[in-house]
Design a protein around this motif. Structure first.
Motif: not given
Length: 518
Positions: A406-416, A418-426, A507-512
């Protein structure tokens, strides 16, 4: 308006044509010297050896202890007559004001006006009286290390600011003394300056009834220039996108006479904002930008913006630790990180230890150009993670993963929950697009954070946008591979920004900090 600015810059009296912003409990607060408030005036005096002047107290409560020369303004006095010179006469010296420090709240009733000064003459006081025992010069390091007994530690941050000022280039700064002019409240008149896209100087004005410079009433709980500026920005622009810069103090007005009638004051500051801001505040219809046309005034503005011909501003109240307990906390204090990591103090919970460890690691990194990213006010009903997945093509081009369905867009993930983590969604995104994770991606940093929270219980979600880098152009072998493609970036400015971000800049550095938890 040009004429008003010229008079202000010449330390002439200007009537207040209207009050536009009111701080907490300011409307009801009428200052009365030494009754419900007071002015403490002091000087941080340096000699040719860069030593600072200290007074040894004679009062019973602090006998023999050292402090900066300071004095309380008496009822019926004004700042020009009874302030700086009177304080210095007690030390036996004469000095000229060089710069001023921020008005500093001393609780609800007392606040201080502080000057950095240079000695011009006189002989140090040696004979004790009821006010002090003597005056003497000290190396600032000796005072900061508390090698002498101090009356109170609150002067340490003032001394530190003074040392920082002494290291600055010596600019042409005026010796501004308070202008004798009556005020019944404590006011902050703001000369908010910006440059138009055409390069013209523009000043914010209130156009309601009489055209005038915005003026704020400061209350007993918020005796701070920054508080009134933030309230003004909210009133005019809706929210603070670009933090303003206080260039300096243009004038200080105070009378104090007749006694108990005019104990207020007015500070006029020059504030600069980089962008011509749009009017999105509650009272936006009352404001406009006035373009300055007077050539002499433009010359003065250029000097002031360069730090010349203006009294520099230092916020000595920005780092005052909390000492009074309330329902939220008892107090704040500083600790050596090792002491906390070794649990030598009783912690509420151990989960902060890995955060502190990450902070220590960050402090050891090279100092890069990183932006101060504030959350963007934008409504979301879920917790989302928008991914800018970057790679380099075999030809060396920058490519970004896009969803072409449909519309060209950047990938987007819904975080739940139990998995509020950027790495899990990636990982889930990689599985969806590439089948399995052959090359672990690297999160370069956070690009933006979006959240609204209004109306209540409607938009409590948020959206994080991250820049993620993978070394290879991956093949689409996932379940939904047909929905994705690589977009090659061609815009030269965008390529430059991407290169900076990939190098850890802009850019704002990321620390897990959550990597060791479920």
């Amino acid at each position: 308006m040009d004429e008003t600015l010229i008079k202000l810059f010449a330390s002439e009296r200007i009537l207040i044509d209207g009050v536009d912003v009111t701080c907490t409990n300011a409307a009801e607060f009428i200052p009365r010297t030494k009754r419900n408030m007071g002015y403490i005036v002091g000087g941080l005096v340096f000699n040719d050896k860069d030593e600072i002047l200290m007074m040894q107290e004679a009062k019973r409560s602090c006998h023999g202890k050292w402090y900066l020369p300071m004095g309380r303004l008496e009822p019926g006095e004004n700042l020009q007559e009874g302030a700086v010179r009177e304080v210095l006469e007690e030390t036996g010296l004469t000095a000229e004001p060089v710069t001023a420090l921020e008005i500093e709240s001393g609780g609800v009733t007392w606040f201080r006006i502080l000057f950095i000064m240079k000695q011009t003459g006189g002989v140090l006081k040696t004979k004790p009286d009821e006010e002090s025992l003597k005056a003497d010069w000290f190396n600032p390091g000796k005072v900061l290390n508390k090698e002498i007994t101090l009356r109170k530690d609150d002067i340490l941050r003032i001394i530190q600011k003074g040392i920082e000022y002494q290291k600055l280039p010596k600019l042409e700064q005026p010796n501004i003394l308070p202008v004798v002019h009556p005020h019944i409240q404590i006011l902050h008149r703001v000369i908010l300056h910006t440059l138009t896209p055409e390069g013209d100087h523009a000043i914010l004005v209130n156009t309601n009834k009489n055209v005038h410079l915005p003026c704020c009433v400061m209350g007993p709980e918020d005796i701070s220039l920054m508080v009134s500026i933030f309230l003004l920005f909210k009133d005019v622009f809706g929210r603070l996108k670009h933090p303003p810069e206080i260039c300096g103090i243009v004038s200080v007005e105070h009378c104090g006479q007749p006694e108990a009638k005019n104990d207020g004051m007015c500070l006029t500051s020059l504030v600069h904002t980089k962008n011509v801001l749009k009017f999105d505040g509650v009272n936006k219809k009352n404001y406009d930008w006035h373009v300055v046309t007077d050539t002499d005034l433009i010359s003065k503005l250029n000097l002031m913006l360069a730090g010349k011909k203006i009294l520099p501003f230092f916020d000595v109240n920005s780092g005052v630790l909390k000492t009074k307990p309330d329902e939220e906390s008892l107090k704040a204090d500083w600790f050596n990180p090792g002491k906390v990591l070794n649990k030598e103090i009783t912690l509420r919970k151990d989960d902060i230890l890995r955060i502190i460890q990450k902070g220590i690691e960050y402090q050891k990194l090279p100092k890069l150009e990183q932006p101060n990213i504030l959350p963007v006010v934008h409504p979301h009903i879920q917790i989302l993670h928008r991914v800018i997945l970057h790679t380099l093509t075999p030809e060396g081009d920058h490519a970004i993963l896009v969803n072409t369905n449909k519309n060209v867009h950047l990938p987007c993930c819904v975080m739940g929950p139990e998995d509020i983590s950027l790495m899990v969604s990636i990982f889930l995104l990689f599985k969806d697009v590439f089948g399995r994770l052959k090359h672990p991606p690297e999160i370069c940093g956070i690009v933006s954070v979006e959240h609204c929270g209004q109306p209540e219980a409607k938009n409590d979600g948020m959206c994080l946008t991250s820049l993620v880098h993978t070394k290879n152009v991956l093949k689409f072998d996932g379940v939904n591979k047909k929905n994705y493609d690589w977009h090659v970036v061609t815009d030269t400015d965008l390529i430059s920004k991407l290169n900076l971000m990939l190098a850890g800049k802009k850019i704002l550095p990321f620390f897990d900090v959550n990597s060791k938890t479920r």
